[in-house]
Design an enzyme around this catalytic site. Structure first.
Site, PDB file in Angstrom:
ATOM      1  N   GLY A   1       0.834  -1.196   0.000  1.00  0.00           N
ATOM      2  CA  GLY A   1       0.000   0.000   0.000  1.00  0.00           C
ATOM      3  C   GLY A   1       0.871   1.248   0.000  1.00  0.00           C
ATOM      4  CG  LEU A   2      -0.172   5.031  -1.035  1.00  0.00           C
ATOM      5  CD1 LEU A   2      -1.072   6.255  -1.145  1.00  0.00           C
ATOM      6  CD2 LEU A   2       1.040   5.179  -1.942  1.00  0.00           C
ATOM      7  CG  HIS A   3       3.676   1.193   5.489  1.00  0.00           C
ATOM      8  ND1 HIS A   3       3.309   1.997   6.540  1.00  0.00           N
ATOM      9  CD2 HIS A   3       4.640   0.369   5.961  1.00  0.00           C
ATOM     10  CE1 HIS A   3       4.014   1.650   7.617  1.00  0.00           C
ATOM     11  NE2 HIS A   3       4.826   0.666   7.288  1.00  0.00           N
ATOM     12  CB  ALA A   4       7.782   1.738   4.226  1.00  0.00           C
TER      13      ALA A   4
ATOM     14  N   PRO B   1       6.968   3.043  -0.793  1.00  0.00           N
ATOM     15  CG  PRO B   1       5.514   1.333  -1.462  1.00  0.00           C
ATOM     16  CD  PRO B   1       6.543   1.684  -0.419  1.00  0.00           C
TER      17      PRO B   1
END
Length: 96
Positions: free
Chosen positions: A13-16, A18
Site C-alpha cells: 500500500g502507501l506505506h514506507a 512507496p
C-alpha cells in the site's frame, strides 16, 4: 479543482518506501495535491507530499484513492501521480 481516482498497486500500500517515493514526486510538483480514500469527504483529504499523511491514510493494495490538485498544471500533475499510484513502487509493475 480537478480530481482523479487511482487504485493502489504497491503490495504494501502507501506505506514506507512507496509513500516516500510518492510524497517526493508530489512535493516536486508546482501544484498543491491532496489525497483521500475514495468516498471520503473533501475535508478529510491529506497533503500528498507528506510521508506521514500518506502513511496515516492507511491505503492498502487494491484500495481506491482520490487525488485532487489545484493550480496551473493540475491535470498534468494528477496524471503523473496516478501513474505512480497504479505502479507497484516496490517492483515497478503497473497495476493490471
Amino acid at each position: 479543482m480537478p480530481e482523479r481516482k487511482a487504485v493502489v498497486a504497491s503490495a504494501s500500500g502507501l506505506h514506507a518506501r512507496p509513500a516516500a517515493l510518492f510524497a517526493e514526486a508530489a512535493a516536486a510538483l508546482d501544484v498543491e495535491v491532496t489525497i483521500a480514500m475514495d468516498g471520503s469527504p473533501e475535508e478529510e483529504a491529506m497533503d500528498a507530499s507528506s510521508i506521514l499523511s500518506l502513511m496515516t491514510l492507511g491505503a492498502r493494495n487494491g484500495d481506491t484513492v482520490t487525488l485532487r490538485a489545484e493550480g496551473p498544471g493540475a491535470n498534468e500533475a494528477l496524471e503523473t501521480l496516478c501513474v505512480l499510484i497504479e505502479t507497484d513502487l516496490e517492483t515497478g509493475s503497473l497495476h493490471p
